[in-house]
Design a protein around this motif. Structure first.
Motif, PDB file in Angstrom:
ATOM      1  N   ASP A  29      55.797 118.044  49.868  1.00 19.62           N
ATOM      2  CA  ASP A  29      55.115 117.449  48.711  1.00 19.62           C
ATOM      3  C   ASP A  29      54.745 118.555  47.734  1.00 19.62           C
ATOM      4  O   ASP A  29      54.271 119.622  48.135  1.00 19.62           O
ATOM      5  CB  ASP A  29      53.866 116.707  49.191  1.00 19.62           C
ATOM      6  CG  ASP A  29      53.195 115.933  48.069  1.00 19.62           C
ATOM      7  OD1 ASP A  29      53.383 114.704  47.998  1.00 19.62           O
ATOM      8  OD2 ASP A  29      52.496 116.563  47.241  1.00 19.62           O
ATOM      9  N   GLY A  30      54.956 118.311  46.464  1.00 16.10           N
ATOM     10  CA  GLY A  30      54.644 119.287  45.420  1.00 16.10           C
ATOM     11  C   GLY A  30      53.158 119.597  45.382  1.00 16.10           C
ATOM     12  O   GLY A  30      52.323 118.704  45.497  1.00 16.10           O
ATOM     13  N   ARG A  31      52.859 120.878  45.237  1.00 18.14           N
ATOM     14  CA  ARG A  31      51.455 121.290  45.211  1.00 18.14           C
ATOM     15  C   ARG A  31      50.914 121.184  43.778  1.00 18.14           C
ATOM     16  O   ARG A  31      51.444 121.797  42.852  1.00 18.14           O
ATOM     17  CB  ARG A  31      51.350 122.735  45.697  1.00 18.14           C
ATOM     18  CG  ARG A  31      49.938 123.252  45.702  1.00 18.14           C
ATOM     19  CD  ARG A  31      49.824 124.547  46.476  1.00 18.14           C
ATOM     20  NE  ARG A  31      48.453 125.013  46.419  1.00 18.14           N
ATOM     21  CZ  ARG A  31      48.093 126.246  46.116  1.00 18.14           C
ATOM     22  NH1 ARG A  31      49.017 127.165  45.865  1.00 18.14           N
ATOM     23  NH2 ARG A  31      46.824 126.585  46.080  1.00 18.14           N
ATOM     24  N   PHE A  33      51.042 118.742  41.567  1.00 16.18           N
ATOM     25  CA  PHE A  33      52.020 118.271  40.586  1.00 16.18           C
ATOM     26  C   PHE A  33      51.421 117.380  39.498  1.00 16.18           C
ATOM     27  O   PHE A  33      52.073 117.116  38.491  1.00 16.18           O
ATOM     28  CB  PHE A  33      53.203 117.586  41.273  1.00 16.18           C
ATOM     29  CG  PHE A  33      54.369 118.518  41.455  1.00 16.18           C
ATOM     30  CD1 PHE A  33      54.160 119.798  41.965  1.00 16.18           C
ATOM     31  CD2 PHE A  33      55.656 118.150  41.092  1.00 16.18           C
ATOM     32  CE1 PHE A  33      55.230 120.686  42.120  1.00 16.18           C
ATOM     33  CE2 PHE A  33      56.725 119.022  41.236  1.00 16.18           C
ATOM     34  CZ  PHE A  33      56.516 120.285  41.748  1.00 16.18           C
ATOM     35  N   ASP A  76      56.792 113.512  43.755  1.00 15.17           N
ATOM     36  CA  ASP A  76      56.969 114.935  44.076  1.00 15.17           C
ATOM     37  C   ASP A  76      57.141 115.154  45.575  1.00 15.17           C
ATOM     38  O   ASP A  76      56.864 116.234  46.074  1.00 15.17           O
ATOM     39  CB  ASP A  76      55.774 115.762  43.550  1.00 15.17           C
ATOM     40  CG  ASP A  76      54.480 115.446  44.296  1.00 15.17           C
ATOM     41  OD1 ASP A  76      54.379 114.345  44.891  1.00 15.17           O
ATOM     42  OD2 ASP A  76      53.564 116.286  44.286  1.00 15.17           O
TER      43      ASP A  76
HETATM   44 MG    MG Z   1      51.800 116.615  45.352  1.00 19.07          MG
END
Ligand code: MG
Ligand code: ATP
Ligand code: ATP
Ligand code: MG
Ligand code: MG
Ligand code: MG
Ligand code: MG
Length: 280
Positions: A29-31, A33, A76
Motif C-alpha cells: 500500500d502506498g505510504r 498517498f 494505491d
Molecule cells: Mg496508502
C-alpha cells in the motif's frame, strides 16, 4: 567463510518461515498517498495515469516473480497471491515481502515519467509498505479477493458521488460528506442519476472493478469439464508420472505466457471456473 568471534550475532536472527501449503497474499500500500496524490494533482476521484502506473509496476512484479499466480489492485494498493506450493526463499516472510515491495517500488519510480511526463518526481519519493497474510483454503483466498473487490466497488461509488457533488454540484467537501452520510448504494446511484444524469453502470470498468493481473491463456468454455488435480485419485504410478510431466509442461507454458491486466468480476464463480489453472 571463516568463523570470527562476531559470528554469534547471527543467532539473533529469528526464523520467519511462512506456514507450508497455504496461499500467501502480499499486500502493498502506498505510504501517505492522500498527500502524494494531492502533490501531483491526481484527478479525482480516479486518476487513470496513476492506476496505469500501478498496473505497469505490478506486471513487472509478476514478470520478475513467476511464483505469483494473480494480483489485484485498487487505489494505491496491490495484493499479490503466491501459489500455496511456492518455495521462493524457502518461504521466508521478510525476504518475500521485502522483495515484492522493493521490486514494485523500483518499477513504479522507473515508469513514473511515462505516465506523468509533465511532472518529474521530486523528493520525498513514493514508497510502499507490505505485509503477508496466509490463507489455508481456496475459499478463504477467494473471499479475500472478493473482499478487496467489494471494497473497490463501495469506495468507488462513494468517491464518484462525492466528487460529482463537488465538481458538478458546486458543493464544498464538507457539504458533500454530509449529504452522503448514511446513504445506501441505491441512494448514491439515484443522486448520480437524477441530479447529474450519470448512470454509474456506465463508469469505466477499471474504476468499478479494479485491476486483475494474470497470465493469459485460453479460457475454458463454461460447461466443459476440466480434470481436477486430485491428490487422492486412484492413478497408477505411470499415470501419475505422466500427469506430473504434463503439469510441468503446463507450468512452463504458463511461465512464458503474456501478462495481462483485466477489469472483470472475480467474486462470481465464473471467473475462477474459466481459469482453472489459477488455483490448481
Ligand atoms: Mg496508502
Ligand atoms: P497510508 O500511508 O496509511 O496508506 P494513505 O494516505 O496512502 O495513508 P490510503 O487509505 O492508502 O491512505 O488511501 C490512498 C489515497 O490515495 C486515496 O484515498 C486517494 O486519495 C489517493 N489515490 C490513490 N490512487 C489514486 C488514483 N488513482 N486517483 C486518485 N486518487 C488516488
Ligand atoms: P542473494 O539474492 O541471495 O542475496 P546475491 O547474489 O545478492 O544473492 P550476496 O551474498 O548478497 O549474494 O552477495 C552480493 C554479491 O554482490 C557479492 O558477493 C559481490 O559479488 C557483489 N557485490 C555487491 N556489492 C559489490 C560491490 N560494491 N563491488 C563488487 N561486487 C559487489
Ligand atoms: Mg495503509
Ligand atoms: Mg490504500
Ligand atoms: Mg544479495
Ligand atoms: Mg549480500
Amino acid at each position: 567463510m571463516a568463523n570470527s568471534k562476531y559470528e554469534y550475532v547471527k543467532a539473533f536472527e529469528q526464523p520467519d518461515i511462512l506456514l507450508p501449503n497455504t496461499w500467501i497474499v502480499v499486500r502493498i500500500d502506498g505510504r501517505g498517498f492522500h498527500k502524494f496524490s494531492a502533490k501531483y494533482a491526481f484527478e479525482k476521484p480516479n486518476d487513470r495515469r496513476a492506476l496505469d502506473l500501478m498496473n505497469m509496476a505490478s506486471k513487472a512484479v509478476l514478470t520478475d516473480l513467476p511464483d505469483i499466480v494473480i494480483a489485484y489492485g485498487i487505489s494505491d494498493e496491490y495484493s499479490f497471491v503466491f501459489h500455496k506450493t511456492c518455495a521462493l526463499f524457502e518461504r521466508r516472510e521478510s525476504k518475500i515481502v521485502s522483495t515484492v515491495v522493493s521490486t514494485f517500488t523500483a518499477h513504479y519510480i522507473y515508469h513514473w515519467n511515462t505516465f506523468f511526463p509533465e511532472q518529474p518526481l521530486t523528493l520525498p519519493l513514493p514508497s510502499f509498505d507490505g505485509r503477508a497474510v496466509l490463507y489455508p483454503t481456496i475459499q478463504n483466498l477467494r473471499d479475500y479477493m472478493s473482499w478487496r473487490q467489494v471494497d473497490c466497488h463501495i469506495n468507488n461509488l462513494y468517491n464518484t458521488t462525492f466528487w460529482t457533488l463537488i465538481q458538478q454540484g458546486g458543493m464544498e467537501p464538507q457539504e458533500a460528506e454530509k449529504a452522503l452520510a448514511g446513504t445506501l448504494a441505491a441512494e448514491k446511484n439515484e443522486i448520480l442519476f437524477s441530479r447529474f444524469n450519470i448512470n454509474y453502470n456506465n463508469e469505466a470498468e477499471i474504476y468499478k472493478k479494479g485491476s486483475i493481473v494474470l497470465r493469459d491463456y485460453e479460457l475454458v468454455e463454461p460447461g466443459t469439464s476440466h480434470e481436477p488435480l486430485d491428490e487422492n485419485s486412484a492413478k497408477t504410478v505411470e499415470e501419475q508420472q505422466l500427469s506430473k510431466t504434463q503439469e510441468e509442461k503446463d507450468r512452463k507454458r504458463r511461465a512464458k505466457a503474456r501478462i495481462t491486466v483485466q477489469h472483470v468480476d472475480m467474486i462470481k464463480d465464473e471467473f475462477w471456473e474459466r481459469r482453472p489453472w489459477l488455483l490448481s
